[in-house]
Motif scaffolding. Structure first.
Motif, mmCIF file in Angstrom:
data_model
loop_
_atom_site.group_PDB
_atom_site.id
_atom_site.type_symbol
_atom_site.label_atom_id
_atom_site.label_comp_id
_atom_site.label_asym_id
_atom_site.label_seq_id
_atom_site.Cartn_x
_atom_site.Cartn_y
_atom_site.Cartn_z
ATOM 1 N N VAL A 95 4.428 -10.050 10.580
ATOM 2 C CA VAL A 95 3.461 -11.137 10.377
ATOM 3 C C VAL A 95 3.801 -11.808 9.044
ATOM 4 N N ALA A 96 4.624 -12.813 9.127
ATOM 5 C CA ALA A 96 5.116 -13.503 7.931
ATOM 6 C C ALA A 96 3.979 -14.069 7.103
ATOM 7 N N SER A 97 4.093 -13.956 5.814
ATOM 8 C CA SER A 97 3.221 -14.515 4.780
ATOM 9 C C SER A 97 1.852 -13.844 4.646
ATOM 10 N N ILE A 98 1.615 -12.730 5.331
ATOM 11 C CA ILE A 98 0.356 -12.020 5.118
ATOM 12 C C ILE A 98 0.508 -11.181 3.852
ATOM 13 N N SER A 99 -0.481 -11.246 2.975
ATOM 14 C CA SER A 99 -0.429 -10.452 1.748
ATOM 15 C C SER A 99 -0.781 -9.001 2.068
ATOM 16 N N GLN A 100 -0.399 -8.096 1.178
ATOM 17 C CA GLN A 100 -0.732 -6.684 1.368
ATOM 18 C C GLN A 100 -2.245 -6.496 1.412
ATOM 19 N N LYS A 101 -2.946 -7.206 0.530
ATOM 20 C CA LYS A 101 -4.404 -7.101 0.494
ATOM 21 C C LYS A 101 -5.016 -7.538 1.822
ATOM 22 N N MET A 102 -4.558 -8.665 2.358
ATOM 23 C CA MET A 102 -5.119 -9.180 3.606
ATOM 24 C C MET A 102 -4.752 -8.278 4.780
ATOM 25 N N LEU A 103 -3.528 -7.761 4.794
ATOM 26 C CA LEU A 103 -3.116 -6.856 5.860
ATOM 27 C C LEU A 103 -3.975 -5.598 5.844
ATOM 28 N N THR A 104 -4.150 -5.011 4.687
ATOM 29 C CA THR A 104 -4.971 -3.803 4.567
ATOM 30 C C THR A 104 -6.410 -4.077 4.981
ATOM 31 N N GLN A 105 -6.968 -5.156 4.476
ATOM 32 C CA GLN A 105 -8.359 -5.509 4.792
ATOM 33 C C GLN A 105 -8.540 -5.760 6.284
ATOM 34 N N THR A 106 -7.609 -6.483 6.890
ATOM 35 C CA THR A 106 -7.719 -6.801 8.310
ATOM 36 C C THR A 106 -7.589 -5.546 9.163
ATOM 37 N N LEU A 107 -6.637 -4.684 8.831
ATOM 38 C CA LEU A 107 -6.468 -3.433 9.582
ATOM 39 C C LEU A 107 -7.711 -2.557 9.463
ATOM 40 N N ARG A 108 -8.297 -2.483 8.288
ATOM 41 C CA ARG A 108 -9.523 -1.690 8.109
ATOM 42 C C ARG A 108 -10.658 -2.259 8.951
ATOM 43 N N ASN A 109 -10.800 -3.581 8.963
ATOM 44 C CA ASN A 109 -11.854 -4.204 9.766
ATOM 45 C C ASN A 109 -11.635 -3.955 11.263
ATOM 46 N N LEU A 110 -10.383 -4.041 11.701
ATOM 47 C CA LEU A 110 -10.081 -3.786 13.113
ATOM 48 C C LEU A 110 -10.354 -2.328 13.471
ATOM 49 N N GLU A 111 -10.058 -1.432 12.551
ATOM 50 C CA GLU A 111 -10.356 -0.017 12.778
ATOM 51 C C GLU A 111 -11.867 0.208 12.837
ATOM 52 N N ARG A 112 -12.597 -0.413 11.939
ATOM 53 C CA ARG A 112 -14.058 -0.292 11.919
ATOM 54 C C ARG A 112 -14.678 -0.812 13.213
ATOM 55 N N ASP A 113 -14.117 -1.897 13.751
ATOM 56 C CA ASP A 113 -14.638 -2.483 14.988
ATOM 57 C C ASP A 113 -14.176 -1.742 16.239
ATOM 58 N N GLY A 114 -13.349 -0.720 16.071
ATOM 59 C CA GLY A 114 -12.915 0.079 17.217
ATOM 60 C C GLY A 114 -11.772 -0.538 17.999
ATOM 61 N N LEU A 115 -11.052 -1.491 17.401
ATOM 62 C CA LEU A 115 -9.951 -2.156 18.094
ATOM 63 C C LEU A 115 -8.594 -1.531 17.781
ATOM 64 N N VAL A 116 -8.515 -0.845 16.643
ATOM 65 C CA VAL A 116 -7.255 -0.259 16.182
ATOM 66 C C VAL A 116 -7.520 1.166 15.696
ATOM 67 N N THR A 117 -6.556 2.037 15.923
ATOM 68 C CA THR A 117 -6.625 3.381 15.343
ATOM 69 C C THR A 117 -5.564 3.507 14.268
ATOM 70 N N ARG A 118 -5.846 4.338 13.312
ATOM 71 C CA ARG A 118 -4.929 4.633 12.209
ATOM 72 C C ARG A 118 -4.632 6.119 12.286
ATOM 73 N N THR A 119 -3.358 6.461 12.457
ATOM 74 C CA THR A 119 -2.955 7.859 12.573
ATOM 75 C C THR A 119 -2.054 8.225 11.408
#
Length: 133
Positions: free
Chosen positions: A59-83
């Motif tokens: 995902v070109a041009s996504i900052s580390q902060k935005m990537l981390t924040q987005t992944l956490r939100n997706l995990e919180r919403d039950g759309l993504v798992t983190r293993t």
């Protein structure tokens, strides 16, 4: 008055969701999934589990902060798992949940539509922005 079952109460609550109302939780969810980073990350994860760095490269041009924040939100919403796999270095994989997979066809359709109609949109923008004769 008849007593309602839990399933009946849940069905009534679902029927009451109206994303046009500011306080509706469906509106907040719609706001979340309409984010460009969410769309791109869900489409990227549709190809299978990926590590953080793989997603960052994909995902070109996504900052580390935005990537981390987005992944956490997706995990919180039950759309993504983190293993987390204990190793040296620690391996962290992100993958879609069944709920996340159910959203992928919609997100892929929007991405495909944007890619196929970009020329028309650019032409419309040019026509709109050009001074009238």
């Amino acid at each position: 008055m008849a007593t309602k079952t839990a399933a009946q109460r849940q069905a009534e609550a679902r029927a009451a969701y109206d994303a046009y109302l500011a306080e509706c939780p469906a509106r907040a969810l719609l706001d979340r999934i309409s984010d460009k980073w969410v769309s791109l990350l869900l489409n990227a994860l549709a190809d299978g589990p990926q590590r953080y760095r793989e997603l960052e490269r994909r995902v070109a041009s996504i900052s580390q902060k935005m990537l981390t924040q987005t992944l956490r939100n997706l995990e919180r919403d039950g759309l993504v798992t983190r293993t987390v796999t204990p190793s040296v270095p620690v391996r962290v994989d992100y993958a879609l949940t069944p709920l996340g997979h159910s959203l992928v066809p919609v997100m892929q359709a929007i991405k495909t539509w944007a890619e196929h109609h970009m020329d028309e949109v650019l032409a419309a923008r040019t026509a709109y922005d050009s001074p009238e004769p």
